[in-house]
Design an enzyme around this catalytic site. Sequence first.
Site, PDB file in Angstrom:
ATOM      1  N   HIS A  44     -10.729  11.904 -13.931  1.00  0.00           N
ATOM      2  CA  HIS A  44     -10.060  10.591 -14.009  1.00  0.00           C
ATOM      3  C   HIS A  44      -8.702  10.671 -14.694  1.00  0.00           C
ATOM      4  O   HIS A  44      -8.071   9.639 -14.939  1.00  0.00           O
ATOM      5  CB  HIS A  44     -10.956   9.575 -14.727  1.00  0.00           C
ATOM      6  N   SER A  99     -15.421   8.091 -17.642  1.00  0.00           N
ATOM      7  CA  SER A  99     -15.329   7.193 -16.492  1.00  0.00           C
ATOM      8  C   SER A  99     -15.917   5.808 -16.721  1.00  0.00           C
ATOM      9  O   SER A  99     -15.587   4.880 -16.000  1.00  0.00           O
ATOM     10  CB  SER A  99     -16.005   7.843 -15.288  1.00  0.00           C
ATOM     11  N   LYS A 101     -10.027  11.553  -6.190  1.00  0.00           N
ATOM     12  CA  LYS A 101      -9.758  10.271  -6.860  1.00  0.00           C
ATOM     13  C   LYS A 101      -8.281   9.924  -6.694  1.00  0.00           C
ATOM     14  O   LYS A 101      -7.904   9.464  -5.636  1.00  0.00           O
ATOM     15  CB  LYS A 101     -10.245  10.351  -8.304  1.00  0.00           C
TER      16      LYS A 101
HETATM   17  C1  LIG Z   1     -16.000  11.796 -10.090  1.00  0.00           C
HETATM   18  C2  LIG Z   1     -16.199  12.886 -11.050  1.00  0.00           C
HETATM   19  C3  LIG Z   1     -16.573  14.154 -10.608  1.00  0.00           C
HETATM   20  C4  LIG Z   1     -16.889  14.428  -9.176  1.00  0.00           C
HETATM   21  O1  LIG Z   1     -15.733  14.629  -8.429  1.00  0.00           O
HETATM   22  P1  LIG Z   1     -15.885  14.679  -6.844  1.00  0.00           P
HETATM   23  O2  LIG Z   1     -14.612  15.293  -6.390  1.00  0.00           O
HETATM   24  O3  LIG Z   1     -16.093  13.286  -6.389  1.00  0.00           O
HETATM   25  O4  LIG Z   1     -17.060  15.534  -6.553  1.00  0.00           O
HETATM   26  C5  LIG Z   1     -16.696  15.161 -11.540  1.00  0.00           C
HETATM   27  N1  LIG Z   1     -16.474  14.939 -12.847  1.00  0.00           N
HETATM   28  C6  LIG Z   1     -16.116  13.731 -13.309  1.00  0.00           C
HETATM   29  C7  LIG Z   1     -15.862  13.538 -14.760  1.00  0.00           C
HETATM   30  C8  LIG Z   1     -15.971  12.661 -12.430  1.00  0.00           C
HETATM   31  O5  LIG Z   1     -15.637  11.459 -12.882  1.00  0.00           O
END
Ligand SMILES: *Cc1c(COP(=O)(O)O)cnc(C)c1O
Length: 400
Positions: A211, A183, A242
């Site tokens: 992502h 990310s 996301k």
């Molecule tokens: C954003 C993210 C999460 C968390 O996901 P949520 O649905 O917001 O709890 C988990 N793992 C990674 C790699 C992320 O980038």
Amino acid sequence: MAQDKLAFIREDVEQLKANSLFINIRTMDSPAGAWMTVDGRRVLNFCTNNYLGLADDPRMKEAAKAAVDRWGVGPAAVRSIAGTQGLHLELERRLAAFKRVEDALYVQSGFCANQAAIAPLVGKEDVIFSDRLNHASIIDGARLSSAKIVVYEHCDPADAEVKIRENLPNFRRGLLVTDGVFSMDGDIAPLDKLTEIAEKYGVLTMVDDAHGEGVLGQGGRGIVDHFGLHGVFDVEIGTLSKAFGVVGGVIAGKKLIVDYLRQKARPFLFSSAVTPADTAACLAAVDLLEESEERVQRLWDNARYFKEEMARLGFDTGRSQTPIVPVMLGDAALAKEFSRELFANAVFAVAIGFPTVPRGLARIRVMNTAAHSREDLDLGLAAFETVGKKLGVLKINRVT
Ligand SMILES: *Cc1c(COP(=O)(O)O)cnc(C)c1O
């Protein structure tokens, strides 16, 4: 006078502030979109993970409203007792079909999915091989399992193999776990090579594709689809918070494993089910993704254009291979000032510094989305150019 029990908090907060690490949380006063109202200002938004522009989609909002009338506002139970509604099962079937895997489990969030999936598979007699830059939720999930954690160098299959060969014989079994798309840098894990090595040693495989969901693979089917590892790869963690624009996590892969998690995963057994409105909105998102790949195309077109133009201006966008674009600045104070200046130019893009990224590698992170128009991107690029020149990041007389 009584002892001040809370002095440690006051001291720590002062330290955070002194080191520029205290987080000032901005307030949004609009849906997530290409433009947002942030702290009362209308700004171009490069911060949310709304890759496909679905967070404010009319069809998804209608689906959520209809679900409230049909199913109520909350299930009032954990999935394993009385919280599993028909909507949850339908979403799981649809997600499994979309991702071309045997089964899928819908949980409360992506963070939660990592807490749910790791501990049932490995325990204190086992070992986890984890990429150096893995997300906090993987790290915490791994810690919860009590397995030994061995870190391999970032996106380095050769080092992963060395670590597996050295450590695996001392443990009952192993699990290799990596982010799919990282990310902070926007690079993609070499999942084909990592899988080959893991298979060679009989190590379980897990990827957190938060992502990559809705971004990588055909029509946004994710990283396992991107590398064509269907049927080989064990567990794919995803998020519906996301690209899908709603909330929730998904654990997808082999039916034997996913069914086992329904028996063992603690957030599934001990934390209530996701609301009908959210679940229905996620179902509508799957409909939209299956109907058209146009949003995914637009996302990648935008990302390509933005990166090309940033490079032309003279910015360093690191090792990005995806719509996540780090604008490398180095110094943390410079990155913060850059972000403040962008905001003054009506562009919302956050600075990221230590400890989220290593010292000396501070950056501005730009999240491209399908919601941005070419005009929006040009406006953003102009702001980056203005601020880049003002702060001496770009040479003033550069011929472009
Ligand atoms: C954003 C993210 C999460 C968390 O996901 P949520 O649905 O917001 O709890 C988990 N793992 C990674 C790699 C992320 O980038």
